[in-house]
Design an enzyme around this catalytic site. Structure first.
Site, PDB file in Angstrom:
ATOM      1  CG  ASN A 178      37.571  -6.877  11.852  1.00 36.98           C
ATOM      2  OD1 ASN A 178      36.820  -5.987  11.483  1.00 36.98           O
ATOM      3  ND2 ASN A 178      37.151  -7.880  12.592  1.00 36.98           N
ATOM      4  CG  HIS A 204      44.768   2.856   0.067  1.00 37.54           C
ATOM      5  ND1 HIS A 204      44.617   3.829   1.023  1.00 37.54           N
ATOM      6  CD2 HIS A 204      44.896   1.687   0.748  1.00 37.54           C
ATOM      7  CE1 HIS A 204      44.652   3.271   2.236  1.00 37.54           C
ATOM      8  NE2 HIS A 204      44.836   1.973   2.083  1.00 37.54           N
ATOM      9  NE  ARG A 248      42.134  -2.471   5.399  1.00 42.68           N
ATOM     10  CZ  ARG A 248      41.054  -2.726   6.124  1.00 42.68           C
ATOM     11  NH1 ARG A 248      40.204  -3.667   5.747  1.00 42.68           N
ATOM     12  NH2 ARG A 248      40.827  -2.033   7.214  1.00 42.68           N
ATOM     13  CG  HIS A 288      45.305  -4.956   8.761  1.00 45.08           C
ATOM     14  ND1 HIS A 288      44.007  -4.835   9.197  1.00 45.08           N
ATOM     15  CD2 HIS A 288      45.578  -3.804   8.112  1.00 45.08           C
ATOM     16  CE1 HIS A 288      43.522  -3.656   8.817  1.00 45.08           C
ATOM     17  NE2 HIS A 288      44.445  -3.023   8.154  1.00 45.08           N
TER      18      HIS A 288
END
Ligand code: HEM
Ligand code: NAG
Ligand code: NAG
Ligand code: NAG
Ligand code: NAG
Length: 324
Positions: free
Chosen positions: A93, A194, A61, A65
């Site tokens: 975050n 995911h 993740r 990001h």
């Protein structure tokens, strides 16, 4: 003139076919300048992952990001400074961790080859290595090209503007990915990230308790699964966590896509992938792990090349949390 024309054709073909996925990145960029770089990243990452099984999800993740805000140039790793909040302090975050591991890897690299290996490359490599260690018996699941350099800017506002929200519909998701040079295929494939990790109740409990403001449920969510989720998320304010890939969040596999088709996608942004014909067709192609792995590797390579700084651009940070 002819040369310019040929160059133009090449660039266009390259862009259209997406064969330029790696951009200016290369295989084993540090071969001469720091031959042990990739081995050091791998060793330190494996050591941390062996005692911290949530690290692969955290890094996957974090890498996403990083890449979606100003490109993969390590801006997610920077701390806020006086009067300017950094990306890592933006609301999306939520639950990012693992910064200390990146700092540890960097510290070990600095003792061997000071000022050579970028924090952006460390994050890209450590992501691949932690996922591969945990889920693929250490065999690299995708190839990571290197040669990224580090950016000097990290802004909370840009994280808010560029990171897709779990409440997004398909149009918004597609727009977000296209603005990063990724297509619908990448959107569907990468959502497969995911398959591991956890999500907080408050990011989807509207689907359980108040979907249209009438105390109702999201009809695109399987009712039995919704009933199960209600036992985990007691009300709209509950901030517990649940597996994003039900019963299979500890396996890196294609079950995410199987679950999606059973109306068990956790976020609205997951379920949204079924609302577009093309995307839904891709979901059906990814339900076997062999095709998912191959496609995931290719899309990760594309994601890992978004907006990279190479050559003389940017810098090689001494510490990943502050600019030089
Ligand atoms: C398509 C748009 C996407 C949206 C809207 C989205 C949104 C989210 C949200 C809201 C969470 C839960 C955070 C939490 O509750 O702590 C999450 C977790 C996660 N996402 Fe995504 N995501 C997207 C795409 C991606 C991509 C492209 C990847 C990587 C390839 C990815 C990898 C992950 C991972 C591994 C987790 C689990 C983190 C953990 O366990 O702490 N996501 N995502
Ligand atoms: C990485 O770990 C392996 C296995 O423990 C070891 O043989 C090797 O020397 C380590 N490499 C570096 C650069 O530390
Ligand atoms: C996320 O942002 C919040 C709000 O600015 C901050 O308090 C928190 O420390 C940040 N979390 C991480 C993991 O950086
Ligand atoms: C998708 O969401 C955006 C932003 O919230 C909204 O403007 C748009 O109308 C939505 N599109 C559809 C098809 O629902
Ligand atoms: C459900 O949404 C409606 C409309 O936004 C709001 O008035 C109501 O208070 C919400 N219900 C709960 C339990 O929060």
């Amino acid at each position: 003139m002819k040369a310019v024309f040929l160059l133009l054709v090449c660039v266009t073909v390259c862009a259209v076919l997406g064969v330029c996925e790696g951009g200016n990145l290369r295989r084993n960029f540090y071969e001469k300048s720091c031959p042990l770089a990739e081995e050091i990243v791998q060793n330190v990452t494996w050591k941390h992952t062996s005692t911290n099984p949530i690290l692969p999800a955290k890094f996957l993740r974090m890498h996403f990001h990083d890449c979606f805000v100003r490109g993969c140039e390590g801006s997610i790793l920077l701390n806020s400074i006086a009067n300017s909040k950094a990306e890592k302090d933006a609301i999306p975050n939520l639950s990012l961790t693992g910064f200390d591991v990146i700092n540890d890897i960097k510290a070990q690299l600095e003792t061997k080859c000071p000022g050579v290996v970028s924090c952006a490359d460390i994050l890209a490599l450590a992501t691949r290595d932690s996922v591969s260690f945990q889920f693929q018996n250490k065999k690299p699941i995708w190839e990571v090209l290197t040669g990224r350099r580090d950016g000097r800017v990290s802004l909370e506002t840009e994280a808010l503007a560029n990171l897709p929200s779990p409440f997004s519909n398909f149009t918004t998701l597609q727009r977000s990915f296209v603005s990063q040079g990724l297509n619908i295929h990448d959107l569907v494939v990468l959502s497969g990230g995911h398959t591991i990790g956890l999500g907080h109740c408050n990011l989807f409990s509207n689907r359980l308790y108040n979907f249209t403001g009438k105390g109702d449920q999201d009809p695109s969510l399987d009712p039995t699964y919704a009933a199960f989720l209600k036992t985990k998320c007691k009300n709209l304010a509950d901030t517990s966590t649940v597996e994003m890939d039900p019963k299979s969040s500890r396996n890196f596999d294609a079950d995410y896509f199987v679950a999606l088709n059973q109306k068990k996608g956790l976020f609205q942004s997951d379920a949204a992938l079924l609302t577009n014909k093309g995307a839904s067709k891709i979901v059906n192609e990814l339900v076997t792990s062999t095709s998912f792995f191959k496609e995931f590797g290719q899309s990760m390579k594309k994601m890992g090349a978004i907006g990279v700084l190479t050559g003389k651009l940017g810098e090689i940070r001494k510490k990943c949390s502050v600019i030089n």
